[in-house]
Scaffold this active site. Structure first.
Site, mmCIF file in Angstrom:
data_model
loop_
_atom_site.group_PDB
_atom_site.id
_atom_site.type_symbol
_atom_site.label_atom_id
_atom_site.label_comp_id
_atom_site.label_asym_id
_atom_site.label_seq_id
_atom_site.Cartn_x
_atom_site.Cartn_y
_atom_site.Cartn_z
ATOM 1 N N HIS A 4 107.530 -82.204 -49.423
ATOM 2 C CA HIS A 4 107.842 -81.211 -50.457
ATOM 3 C C HIS A 4 109.286 -80.749 -50.374
ATOM 4 O O HIS A 4 109.987 -80.972 -49.392
ATOM 5 C CB HIS A 4 106.916 -80.001 -50.345
ATOM 6 C CG HIS A 4 107.132 -79.196 -49.101
ATOM 7 N ND1 HIS A 4 106.657 -79.594 -47.860
ATOM 8 C CD2 HIS A 4 107.773 -78.015 -48.892
ATOM 9 C CE1 HIS A 4 107.005 -78.701 -46.955
ATOM 10 N NE2 HIS A 4 107.692 -77.726 -47.547
ATOM 11 N N ASP A 6 111.211 -77.001 -50.999
ATOM 12 C CA ASP A 6 110.783 -75.600 -50.962
ATOM 13 C C ASP A 6 110.825 -74.921 -52.325
ATOM 14 O O ASP A 6 111.748 -75.131 -53.112
ATOM 15 C CB ASP A 6 111.653 -74.811 -49.972
ATOM 16 C CG ASP A 6 111.419 -75.233 -48.532
ATOM 17 O OD1 ASP A 6 110.299 -75.674 -48.212
ATOM 18 O OD2 ASP A 6 112.350 -75.107 -47.721
ATOM 19 N N HIS A 158 110.963 -82.583 -47.269
ATOM 20 C CA HIS A 158 110.668 -82.529 -45.842
ATOM 21 C C HIS A 158 109.173 -82.414 -45.588
ATOM 22 O O HIS A 158 108.394 -82.112 -46.490
ATOM 23 C CB HIS A 158 111.440 -81.401 -45.150
ATOM 24 C CG HIS A 158 111.119 -80.034 -45.659
ATOM 25 N ND1 HIS A 158 111.613 -79.535 -46.854
ATOM 26 C CD2 HIS A 158 110.348 -79.058 -45.148
ATOM 27 C CE1 HIS A 158 111.170 -78.312 -47.044
ATOM 28 N NE2 HIS A 158 110.379 -78.004 -46.031
ATOM 29 N N ARG A 173 113.084 -68.671 -40.158
ATOM 30 C CA ARG A 173 113.565 -69.384 -41.324
ATOM 31 C C ARG A 173 114.398 -68.466 -42.207
ATOM 32 O O ARG A 173 114.057 -67.315 -42.418
ATOM 33 C CB ARG A 173 112.372 -69.905 -42.121
ATOM 34 C CG ARG A 173 112.736 -70.648 -43.363
ATOM 35 C CD ARG A 173 111.445 -70.954 -44.154
ATOM 36 N NE ARG A 173 111.711 -71.998 -45.079
ATOM 37 C CZ ARG A 173 111.305 -73.244 -44.950
ATOM 38 N NH1 ARG A 173 110.585 -73.604 -43.928
ATOM 39 N NH2 ARG A 173 111.603 -74.141 -45.847
#
Length: 192
Positions: A4, A6, A158, A173
């Site tokens: 995917h 993000d 990723h 993150r």
């Protein structure tokens, strides 16, 4: 997990993500990356021609279903749906800095391609999703404690490998704000 990019369910998805490994599992927990430009270039010419200029609908429907199963109140999910209505993005997006074309659909968030029948939409999406499985388009980041990765969501997909149970993988993150994806045919590209 799925390959995917993000938050494609947002009108202006993130430009990039930065991940810091705080606690690394004894084994596994790598992140795999796939070059979305190579995904596009690896398509057969007739598929390339067919998908350029098409638009797909992106939504956080799987997150919504998961949150419903976890008992998140419908009112909160309705608020999120109002805040983040479905997004419409090009199936093939143009990178704003390099001018390269990239596949911009993922099974997590892409619901269908607009303007074509469901059968063709599913067939094209399946073909595009399979491009992420080509090993020659991938690299694997093996984390160490304190490792940091910064990736461009406009150029890669990723996959976080969930192969470390029962060990712990703890990360921090940061997501970098982005802009609205667009498609510009290759013959209109500037020399970047």
């Amino acid at each position: 997990n799925e390959w995917h990019t993000d938050v494609t369910w947002r009108t202006e998805p993130s430009l990039g993500s930065i991940l810091l490994m705080r606690e690394k599992p004894i084994v596994g927990g790598d992140t795999l990356f796939c070059d979305a430009h190579c995904m596009f270039e690896g398509l057969k010419d007739d598929i390339k021609e067919r998908v350029q200029g098409l638009t797909a609908v992106h939504d956080f429907h799987l997150f919504r279903l998961a949150n419903q199963l976890l008992g998140v109140p419908d009112e909160l999910l309705d608020e999120m749906k109002k805040k983040y209505p479905v997004a419409h993005h090009p199936v093939i997006r143009t990178h704003p800095e390099t001018g390269k074309q990239a596949v911009y659909v993922c099974a997590n968030f892409t619901k269908h391609i607009e303007g074509i029948n469901d059968e063709e939409s599913e067939k094209l999406l399946s073909t595009l999703y399979k491009q992420s499985q080509v090993p020659e388009f991938q690299c694997r980041f093996k984390w160490e404690k304190g490792s940091m990765a910064f990736w461009d969501n406009r150029a890669v997909q990723h996959y976080a490998s969930a192969d470390y149970f029962p060990h712990t993988r703890s990360v921090e993150r940061v997501t970098v704000c982005g802009d609205k994806p667009y498609f510009r045919p290759s013959h209109e590209q500037s020399n970047l």
